[in-house]
Design a protein around this motif. Structure first.
Motif: not given
Length: 594
Positions: A357-365, A449-464
């Protein structure tokens, strides 16, 4: 009477002049009193006993052809080619009777061809040649391959007490000992993915001679063309016996593209003892990947090991495989078999969809970009290691692999765990980060980037929880009921993410749609039945499944196994008792307290 020390058949066959005579002639008889002929050692009291010359050579018999070594029975399956095709070592070329393959007439090659390579030879002929190959493998104390176990590091008790001659290694290696050593060498190379060319490496040979000077290990050619084929034949025969003795085998079919861009399909048998064995592989590179073509190959394996020994066909779930499973279970011989989609395949596709998804793919990249840059740069990596040690961060950076979705979560979590050390490296040593190439993401800007870390934390919580489910499903002890229960658990976690308003709304809706699509493939009556029959999940099945559908599914399976109406009615009555918890189904899963 026969003369002592002389073969009775040859008695009187030669006279003193070397001429052949009959046993009844005067030259061969001592009764005539002549000096010629053959006498016993007892007739020469004043001389040392003499050995008879009669047995030192063969005497041709008129009218009887001289017999040589009998021809090996393997050549009954081959035709000698005419036309003078003869090799330098005086061997003729032969052609296989079944597949018309031509090669040099060596017994070993002929046996290996029928046993392993020939696709047209009758099954009984192949089994016979497989047995000949397997007989060359030395018997071992324990068959680790078939039991799915690894050998223990410590030696068996029977080998701990050594004789004194063991420590003075001057004895030669017996042929049977060499076979055992070569077989263990083969297992080391195969199980640890070591190239066979190492067997002929001078440093390896020097190491082996230091351990056992009198042992000459098999070379790479022998390991590839003899020892490996012999072990493969032994394993195939053992797997055949295991299929016949245990039955209830699940045939799993999976395909992939190898490094040479070939389309390979693997046929794997999963047994009740939770050990899986590779039946074989097929190359579909030059064939159409239609359900009919693949079904024809599946039928070959089912016929080879017997339809009655299989209970299920398991594949991934594209439309081609759905049709393939229907073709197989509609066969009269396979009507008792179940056809099921792979649960792991469904979970993996759901996770792949959630990461695309366009929310998760940039964070993973971005996370992978940071990991790749740090690991490829000497100074940033050294600085990160020093600062992480200073801040007592023990988690290192992990890269992701697109074929293993759990590695994506490991990558994201490793970057998140190193948030403070990464930011410290950028703050203290900004010059350590070189300017990125044109079009490449700047790792220093990503870390800042602050936005990267907030999205990364959200995605880690979802993916765990997704990663936990995948790891649990990959366990050898996982059952059909466990897979269905993990699917229910995953659905609950998706619902929890959907209720979390801090997560992007479009991403939440995407997760729900992706999960519902994959759940539709897994929501089959057989899964509900497995959940109901599991003693730990019976309550969950009563709450989520219709009992009438469960009974119909069980009755259909029981009927396909050849049971009549009375047996199906009896099964339904017992399932009603099991659902209500009435005797004898009122016992807990464990009735003994330890």
């Amino acid at each position: 009477m026969s003369t002592p020390g002389v073969n009775p058949v040859m008695q009187g066959a030669v006279n003193g002049t070397g001429q052949a005579t009959s046993p009844g002639s005067a030259a061969g008889s001592n009764a005539s009193g002549g000096s010629s002929g053959v006498t016993s050692s007892t007739q020469l009291p004043n001389h040392q006993p003499q050995q008879s010359q009669i047995t030192s050579f063969a005497v041709p018999v008129v009218g009887v052809q001289k017999r040589g070594r009998p021809q090996n029975e393997i050549w009954s399956h081959y035709t000698k080619l005419q036309g003078g095709r003869e090799t330098a070592d005086k061997r003729h070329w032969v052609k296989c009777t079944y597949c018309a393959t031509e090669f040099k007439s060596r017994v070993e090659d002929a046996v290996k061809h029928i046993a392993r390579a020939c696709k047209s030879a009758p099954d009984d002929v192949k089994l016979n040649q497989l047995a000949i190959l397997a007989a060359k493998v030395p018997a071992s104390e324990k068959d680790y391959v078939l039991e799915g176990k690894r050998p223990k590091a410590d030696a068996p008790a029977s080998l701990k007490q050594k004789q004194i001659s063991y420590h003075v290694d001057t004895a030669s290696v017996l042929p049977q000992q060499k076979k055992i050593y070569d077989h263990k060498l083969l297992m080391l190379f195969v199980m640890r993915n070591i190239p066979f060319m190492v067997a002929s490496d001078p440093y390896f040979l020097d190491f082996v001679r230091a351990l056992r000077p009198n042992y000459a290990p098999a070379g790479d050619y022998t390991l590839r063309h003899s020892t490996l084929l012999e072990e493969a034949a032994r394993v195939e025969l053992a797997v055949r016996k295991k299929v016949e003795s245990q039955g209830h085998v699940t045939l799993t079919l999976d395909g992939w593209t190898d490094a040479w861009k070939r389309s390979i399909y693997a046929f794997v048998g999963s047994f009740p003892d939770r050990v899986s064995h590779l039946f074989g592989t097929e190359d579909f590179s030059d064939e159409k990947h239609t359900s009919e073509n693949i079904a024809s190959r599946v039928r070959i394996w089912l016929e080879k090991y017997g339809y009655k020994n299989f209970i299920c066909l398991l594949t991934d779930n594209p439309n081609v495989m759905k049709k393939l499973r229907r073709i197989i279970v509609e066969l009269p011989e396979a009507k008792h078999m179940l056809e099921l989609p792979c649960g792991m395949h469904g979970f993996s596709h759901f996770i792949g969809s959630s990461l695309g998804h366009e929310f998760a793919a940039p964070v993973v990249a971005d996370a992978q970009r940071v990991v790749t840059y740090i690991k490829a740069s000497h100074r940033p990596l050294a600085l990160l290691s020093a600062i992480a040690t200073e801040q007592k961060v023990t988690t290192g950076l992990h890269s992701s692999n697109k074929t293993r979705f759990t590695s994506v979560h490991d990558c994201l979590q490793s970057v998140l765990d190193n948030e403070r050390p990464l930011q410290a490296v950028v703050a203290r040593h900004p010059e350590a980060f070189a300017a990125p190439r044109r079009g490449a993401a700047d790792p220093k800007a990503i870390i800042q980037s602050r936005g990267f870390w907030s999205k990364l934390e959200t995605l880690c919580t979802v993916m765990q929880p997704f990663s936990e489910v995948v790891m649990a499903v990959q366990s050898r002890t996982a059952t059909l009921a466990d897979i269905f229960r993990y699917g229910i658990y995953l659905g609950q976690k998706v619902k929890k993410v959907y209720d979390d308003t801090s997560v992007d709304l479009a991403y939440r809706e995407h997760l729900v749609r992706a999960f519902n699509k994959r759940w539709a493939d897994m929501d089959k009556p057989e899964y509900h039945l497995a959940l109901f029959l599991h003693p730990h999940y019976r309550a969950a099945a009563n709450a989520r499944s219709k009992f009438s559908e469960i009974c119909r599914t069980a009755g259909k399976i029981w009927k396909n196994y050849g049971h009549g109406r009375e047996a199906v009615l009896k099964l339904t009555a017992e399932m009603q008792q099991y659902k209500a918890g009435r005797p004898p189904f009122d016992l807990q899963a464990s009735v003994v307290d330890f």
